[in-house]
Write a protein that holds these residues in place. Structure first.
Motif, PDB file in Angstrom:
ATOM      1  N   GLU A 108     -76.575  69.531  26.564  1.00 31.57           N
ATOM      2  CA  GLU A 108     -76.444  68.605  25.698  1.00 31.57           C
ATOM      3  C   GLU A 108     -76.259  67.119  27.051  1.00 31.57           C
ATOM      4  O   GLU A 108     -75.229  67.434  27.100  1.00 31.57           O
ATOM      5  CB  GLU A 108     -75.918  67.964  24.368  1.00 31.57           C
ATOM      6  N   PRO A 109     -76.832  66.930  27.005  1.00 33.86           N
ATOM      7  CA  PRO A 109     -76.632  65.226  28.300  1.00 33.86           C
ATOM      8  C   PRO A 109     -76.119  64.072  27.743  1.00 33.86           C
ATOM      9  O   PRO A 109     -75.910  64.101  26.529  1.00 33.86           O
ATOM     10  CB  PRO A 109     -78.172  64.694  28.578  1.00 33.86           C
ATOM     11  N   VAL A 110     -75.027  64.219  28.248  1.00 33.68           N
ATOM     12  CA  VAL A 110     -74.024  63.296  28.072  1.00 33.68           C
ATOM     13  C   VAL A 110     -74.123  61.719  29.058  1.00 33.68           C
ATOM     14  O   VAL A 110     -74.569  61.909  30.117  1.00 33.68           O
ATOM     15  CB  VAL A 110     -72.567  63.481  28.161  1.00 33.68           C
ATOM     16  N   ILE A 111     -73.365  60.891  29.368  1.00 33.18           N
ATOM     17  CA  ILE A 111     -73.359  59.584  30.151  1.00 33.18           C
ATOM     18  C   ILE A 111     -71.513  59.828  29.660  1.00 33.18           C
ATOM     19  O   ILE A 111     -70.542  59.839  29.131  1.00 33.18           O
ATOM     20  CB  ILE A 111     -73.313  58.075  29.001  1.00 33.18           C
ATOM     21  N   VAL A 112     -70.893  59.403  31.096  1.00 34.09           N
ATOM     22  CA  VAL A 112     -69.556  59.724  31.776  1.00 34.09           C
ATOM     23  C   VAL A 112     -69.857  58.401  31.854  1.00 34.09           C
ATOM     24  O   VAL A 112     -69.540  57.672  32.949  1.00 34.09           O
ATOM     25  CB  VAL A 112     -69.249  60.297  32.637  1.00 34.09           C
ATOM     26  N   PHE A 113     -68.612  57.126  30.917  1.00 31.72           N
ATOM     27  CA  PHE A 113     -68.449  55.971  31.711  1.00 31.72           C
ATOM     28  C   PHE A 113     -66.662  55.752  32.224  1.00 31.72           C
ATOM     29  O   PHE A 113     -65.375  56.476  31.239  1.00 31.72           O
ATOM     30  CB  PHE A 113     -68.199  55.334  30.761  1.00 31.72           C
ATOM     31  N   ASN A 114     -66.257  55.556  33.091  1.00 33.52           N
ATOM     32  CA  ASN A 114     -65.006  55.184  33.680  1.00 33.52           C
ATOM     33  C   ASN A 114     -64.431  54.765  33.837  1.00 33.52           C
ATOM     34  O   ASN A 114     -64.766  53.359  34.167  1.00 33.52           O
ATOM     35  CB  ASN A 114     -65.043  56.370  35.129  1.00 33.52           C
ATOM     36  N   ASN A 115     -63.676  53.621  32.820  1.00 30.06           N
ATOM     37  CA  ASN A 115     -63.074  53.140  32.461  1.00 30.06           C
ATOM     38  C   ASN A 115     -61.573  52.564  33.720  1.00 30.06           C
ATOM     39  O   ASN A 115     -60.444  53.208  33.290  1.00 30.06           O
ATOM     40  CB  ASN A 115     -62.152  52.061  31.519  1.00 30.06           C
ATOM     41  N   ASP A 116     -61.957  51.967  34.616  1.00 31.10           N
ATOM     42  CA  ASP A 116     -60.769  52.209  35.943  1.00 31.10           C
ATOM     43  C   ASP A 116     -60.333  50.722  35.426  1.00 31.10           C
ATOM     44  O   ASP A 116     -59.068  50.838  36.815  1.00 31.10           O
ATOM     45  CB  ASP A 116     -61.967  51.828  37.578  1.00 31.10           C
ATOM     46  N   GLY A 117     -60.630  49.938  34.662  1.00 28.15           N
ATOM     47  CA  GLY A 117     -59.569  49.028  34.919  1.00 28.15           C
ATOM     48  C   GLY A 117     -57.963  48.895  33.772  1.00 28.15           C
ATOM     49  O   GLY A 117     -57.245  50.635  34.019  1.00 28.15           O
ATOM     50  N   ASP A 118     -57.293  48.134  33.858  1.00 30.79           N
ATOM     51  CA  ASP A 118     -56.021  48.388  32.823  1.00 30.79           C
ATOM     52  C   ASP A 118     -56.056  48.069  31.008  1.00 30.79           C
ATOM     53  O   ASP A 118     -54.844  48.165  30.540  1.00 30.79           O
ATOM     54  CB  ASP A 118     -54.640  46.999  33.472  1.00 30.79           C
ATOM     55  N   LYS A 119     -57.286  47.438  30.918  1.00 30.63           N
ATOM     56  CA  LYS A 119     -57.687  47.272  29.107  1.00 30.63           C
ATOM     57  C   LYS A 119     -58.372  47.799  29.164  1.00 30.63           C
ATOM     58  O   LYS A 119     -59.715  48.305  29.296  1.00 30.63           O
ATOM     59  CB  LYS A 119     -57.288  45.765  29.771  1.00 30.63           C
ATOM     60  N   ILE A 120     -58.843  47.986  27.588  1.00 28.61           N
ATOM     61  CA  ILE A 120     -60.196  48.314  26.697  1.00 28.61           C
ATOM     62  C   ILE A 120     -61.402  47.561  27.528  1.00 28.61           C
ATOM     63  O   ILE A 120     -60.960  45.765  27.680  1.00 28.61           O
ATOM     64  CB  ILE A 120     -59.676  48.302  25.566  1.00 28.61           C
ATOM     65  N   CYS A 121     -62.003  47.865  27.553  1.00 37.64           N
ATOM     66  CA  CYS A 121     -63.600  47.487  28.420  1.00 37.64           C
ATOM     67  C   CYS A 121     -65.109  47.468  26.973  1.00 37.64           C
ATOM     68  O   CYS A 121     -65.082  48.466  26.126  1.00 37.64           O
ATOM     69  CB  CYS A 121     -64.313  48.409  29.306  1.00 37.64           C
ATOM     70  N   ASN A 122     -65.455  46.002  26.453  1.00 41.30           N
ATOM     71  CA  ASN A 122     -65.934  45.905  25.457  1.00 41.30           C
ATOM     72  C   ASN A 122     -67.565  45.607  26.551  1.00 41.30           C
ATOM     73  O   ASN A 122     -67.430  44.429  26.790  1.00 41.30           O
ATOM     74  CB  ASN A 122     -65.435  44.664  24.461  1.00 41.30           C
TER      75      ASN A 122
END
Length: 211
Positions: A108-122
């Motif tokens: 099942e394909p997935v996308i990996v999003f790495n949030n490299d910041g210090d806060k939530i990303c919108n």
């Protein structure tokens, strides 16, 4: 001892030919499952290995029935991936014989999003629907949090600014707020494994936030 057992036909090996995975993705959720009979005194071990260039193969790894294919996960690119499996048969007696019935591989394909910041990303997202129907993004890393639109139209493009909670569509005189589950995309710090439901071309735009 193992060589002697092989000589008297109490063990054996079946090795499959290499086969390609008909998926191109940055990562997948994988699963291997099989059906076998192993009477008392006998055993079956399933192993897999892979290549991404057709020449250099990984080491054989033991599989767990209904478990993940070893090393094939959300962090592995599935471009040009080939797999091989083998089955190791063993018995302590001629009176017991293990039987291997079938095997299945699921991807099942997935996308990996790495949030490299210090806060939530919108992030901002553009969704261009392929075929009529629903579309959703499920964050498998964070309580299966789901962002979902119902009843989108083929070739329609929906833009969502998840920071300002603004939704726009390419369709004239159409508002998509009523077709949205009101759960805007919010990516916590670190790895976010995203499962996509529904056919669409998607594009993100984002900026990491730092304290």
């Amino acid at each position: 001892m193992s060589r002697w057992i092989q000589l008297i036909n109490l063990s054996g090996i079946y090795t499959s030919p290499p086969f390609s995975i008909p998926i191109e993705a940055d990562g997948v959720i994988s699963k291997v499952s099989w059906d076998a009979d192993t009477p008392e005194g006998s055993s079956i071990v399933v192993q897999t290995r892979y290549t991404t260039d057709g020449y250099n193969w990984s080491e054989w790894r033991n599989c767990t029935n209904n478990g993940q294919i070893p090393e094939v996960n959300e962090d592995m690119s599935l471009y040009n991936l080939q797999l091989v499996f083998r089955v190791l048969f063993n018995s302590s007696s001629y009176d017991t014989s293990p039987k291997f019935k079938n095997i299945a591989f699921d991807f099942e394909p997935v996308i990996v999003f790495n949030n490299d910041g210090d806060k939530i990303c919108n992030p901002e997202i553009w969704i261009t629907k392929v075929e009529n129907g629903d579309f959703s993004i499920v964050n498998l890393s964070h309580n299966n949090d789901e962002f979902k639109f119902a009843s989108l139209v083929n070739n329609e493009t929906v833009y969502v600014n998840n920071e300002t909670q603004d939704i726009q569509t390419s369709l004239a005189v159409t508002y998509r707020y009523k077709d949205f589950n009101d759960n805007y995309l919010s990516f916590p710090i670190g790895k976010n494994v995203l499962k996509i439901n529904g056919k669409a071309d998607i594009k993100f735009r984002y900026q990491f936030k730092f304290a």
